[in-house]
Design a protein around this motif. Structure first.
Motif, short mmCIF file in Angstrom:
data_model
loop_
_atom_site.label_atom_id
_atom_site.label_comp_id
_atom_site.label_asym_id
_atom_site.label_seq_id
_atom_site.Cartn_x
_atom_site.Cartn_y
_atom_site.Cartn_z
N SER A 8 0.87 -1.18 0.00
CA SER A 8 0.00 0.00 0.00
C SER A 8 0.90 1.23 0.00
N ARG A 9 0.33 2.35 -0.39
CA ARG A 9 1.13 3.57 -0.44
C ARG A 9 1.76 3.90 0.92
N PRO A 10 1.00 3.90 2.01
CA PRO A 10 1.64 4.19 3.30
C PRO A 10 2.78 3.23 3.63
N ARG A 11 2.56 1.94 3.38
CA ARG A 11 3.61 0.97 3.68
C ARG A 11 4.86 1.23 2.85
N LEU A 13 5.85 4.19 1.62
CA LEU A 13 6.52 5.40 2.12
C LEU A 13 7.27 5.10 3.41
N GLU A 14 6.63 4.33 4.27
CA GLU A 14 7.24 3.96 5.54
C GLU A 14 8.57 3.22 5.31
N ALA A 15 8.52 2.22 4.42
CA ALA A 15 9.73 1.44 4.14
C ALA A 15 10.80 2.31 3.50
N ALA A 16 10.39 3.22 2.62
CA ALA A 16 11.36 4.09 1.95
C ALA A 16 12.02 5.03 2.96
N VAL A 17 11.23 5.56 3.89
CA VAL A 17 11.79 6.43 4.94
C VAL A 17 12.78 5.64 5.78
N ALA A 18 12.40 4.44 6.18
CA ALA A 18 13.30 3.62 7.00
C ALA A 18 14.60 3.34 6.25
N PHE A 19 14.47 3.04 4.97
CA PHE A 19 15.68 2.76 4.19
C PHE A 19 16.58 3.99 4.09
N ALA A 20 15.97 5.15 3.82
CA ALA A 20 16.76 6.38 3.70
C ALA A 20 17.38 6.75 5.04
N ASP A 21 16.67 6.52 6.12
CA ASP A 21 17.24 6.78 7.45
C ASP A 21 18.52 5.98 7.65
N GLU A 22 18.49 4.73 7.19
CA GLU A 22 19.62 3.85 7.47
C GLU A 22 20.75 4.01 6.48
N ASP A 26 20.95 8.98 -1.09
CA ASP A 26 21.64 8.63 -2.33
C ASP A 26 21.48 7.15 -2.65
N ALA A 27 21.45 6.32 -1.62
CA ALA A 27 21.37 4.88 -1.84
C ALA A 27 19.94 4.41 -2.08
N LEU A 28 18.98 5.32 -1.93
CA LEU A 28 17.57 4.94 -2.07
C LEU A 28 17.24 4.61 -3.52
N THR A 29 16.66 3.44 -3.71
CA THR A 29 16.38 2.94 -5.04
C THR A 29 15.02 2.26 -5.04
N MET A 30 14.29 2.42 -6.10
CA MET A 30 12.99 1.75 -6.18
C MET A 30 13.16 0.25 -5.94
N ARG A 31 14.17 -0.32 -6.53
CA ARG A 31 14.39 -1.76 -6.38
C ARG A 31 14.68 -2.14 -4.93
N LYS A 32 15.47 -1.30 -4.24
CA LYS A 32 15.81 -1.61 -2.85
C LYS A 32 14.57 -1.53 -1.97
N VAL A 33 13.74 -0.51 -2.21
CA VAL A 33 12.52 -0.39 -1.41
C VAL A 33 11.63 -1.61 -1.63
N ALA A 34 11.49 -1.99 -2.88
CA ALA A 34 10.67 -3.17 -3.18
C ALA A 34 11.24 -4.41 -2.49
N ASP A 35 12.56 -4.59 -2.57
CA ASP A 35 13.20 -5.72 -1.90
C ASP A 35 12.87 -5.74 -0.42
N ALA A 36 13.01 -4.57 0.22
CA ALA A 36 12.78 -4.50 1.67
C ALA A 36 11.37 -4.93 2.02
N LEU A 37 10.44 -4.74 1.10
CA LEU A 37 9.05 -5.10 1.37
C LEU A 37 8.71 -6.51 0.88
N GLY A 38 9.65 -7.13 0.18
CA GLY A 38 9.40 -8.46 -0.34
C GLY A 38 8.60 -8.48 -1.63
N PHE A 39 8.66 -7.38 -2.40
CA PHE A 39 7.97 -7.33 -3.69
C PHE A 39 8.97 -7.02 -4.79
N ARG A 40 8.52 -7.05 -6.02
CA ARG A 40 9.36 -6.67 -7.14
C ARG A 40 9.14 -5.20 -7.48
#
Lengths: 213, 213
Positions: A8-11, A13-22, A26-40
């Motif tokens: 979902s959109r909130p989920r 954004l939440e995962a993307a924020v967590a990824f950027a925090d960590e 610069d390292a934020l990538t659509m693919r990485k966010v998807a990976d973190a959520l277990g999707f493609r």
DNA sequence: ACCTGAACACCGTTCAAGT
DNA sequence: ACCTGAACACCGTTCAAGT
């Protein structure tokens, strides 16, 4: 670590924020966010228009963490409290200060802007001081945190080593800067600089509005 | 338009700055810089380590455009003059304020930092005010310009239209913000806001150092 | 309605080859 | 010493296909 609650959109954004925090923006990538959520990757595009719009949403999500101003106190106290909350939030998300100024405000930021302007308006400083004071204050909040975040991000652990090298090599050519660097190395801090500079601005606004305050 | 004078690090940085000025930092690409110079991408790597290091060099090149402070005047006058020059330079290169805080200082920026600190030190404000004042001032210069640049970059021509739409839809829910937006639409400006806020900070520092000034 | 594989045009950067 | 072609691993995003 339960994988794959529904996307979902909130989920996202939440995962993307967590990824950027960590890992930093610069390292934020659509693919990485998807990976973190277990999707493609492509699944994200069912809920977010594109990376840019996702970043805009991320900033607004972060702004939503800022506490609303308290209801009682002098206008300077209200402003200090609100600014301190914003400061803490931006330090929790070091990438956000840099994005703040690049993006259109979302609903949370519009609400936040209105809160700040309400405090100033109800302080009865006059329209011109309200107008300029608003810019001065938001500039301080974002700009100061941006400087802190950049400082800590770049250096952190190896700052002391870099500072020592600098002092050894450049002290005589840049003596004033050398003295300042020594101040940074001094373990006993300089108090709350964020609040100190903000108080300079707030007092200045008060004085500009009511010269015989 | 003479193509292919020989490649060199300064020529690369110059071309990269010109490209970023025109198209923004997001559009900056090693390939585009090479194209602009009439070379192929890989030639750049004979003179710059990588894109990151190139951007650090670009920022320092821009900082080099800032005028050194004048030699005569009160410390506030010296600071206002130096800050005004920095402000103009950063407005000429709207991408630079955002990069400033992300990168290690190069030689020009070290020189610039020392100049600012010299003014404060010779003003005899005491070490604590010098230390905090330095951060307050540089924060203002970079942060304020960053906000201006973001504002103009995002909106520019369609700002009036967006502002009108906002006023039509949201005036009653965010009344204080609506009033502020009307201020932005007002053709008669609000004077030099950059200098105004800086003067708040400088006066505050003076007062903190010498309460009976 | 939501997920996805394949594909496209584009990155930054390495390496080996040219002169 | 400086330039470059080919190649690699990675982007964001489109589109058509699945369920």
């Amino acid at each position: 670590m339960s994988r794959r609650p529904p996307l979902s959109r909130p989920r996202i954004l939440e995962a993307a924020v967590a990824f950027a925090d960590e890992h930093g923006a610069d390292a934020l990538t659509m693919r990485k966010v998807a990976d973190a959520l277990g999707f493609r990757v492509m699944s994200l595009y069912n809920h977010v228009a594109n990376k840019n719009e996702m970043l805009t949403g991320m900033v607004d999500l972060v702004v939503g963490e800022i506490e609303p101003p308290p209801t009682r106190g002098s206008w300077q106290e209200l402003m200090q409290a609100s600014a301190a909350s914003a400061h803490h939030v931006l330090l929790r998300h070091p990438w956000a200060a840099s994005e703040w100024s690049k993006r259109h405000p979302g609903p949370n930021r519009l609400r936040y802007m209105d809160d700040i302007l309400r405090i100033l308006t109800e302080a009865d400083l006059g329209p011109s001081i309200v107008y300029r004071g608003y810019h001065a204050i938001t500039m301080h909040i974002v700009g100061f945190t941006l400087q802190e975040a950049g400082f800590e991000g770049e250096m952190a652990s190896d700052f002391e080593q870099m500072a020592q090298d600098f002092l050894d090599q450049m002290s005589d050519q840049l003596p004033y800067l050398a003295e300042h660097v020594r101040g940074h190395l001094d373990p006993c801090g300089h108090g709350d600089e964020f609040a100190f500079v903000l108080s300079l601005i707030l007092d200045g606004l008060e004085r500009a509005a009511r010269p015989r305050g």
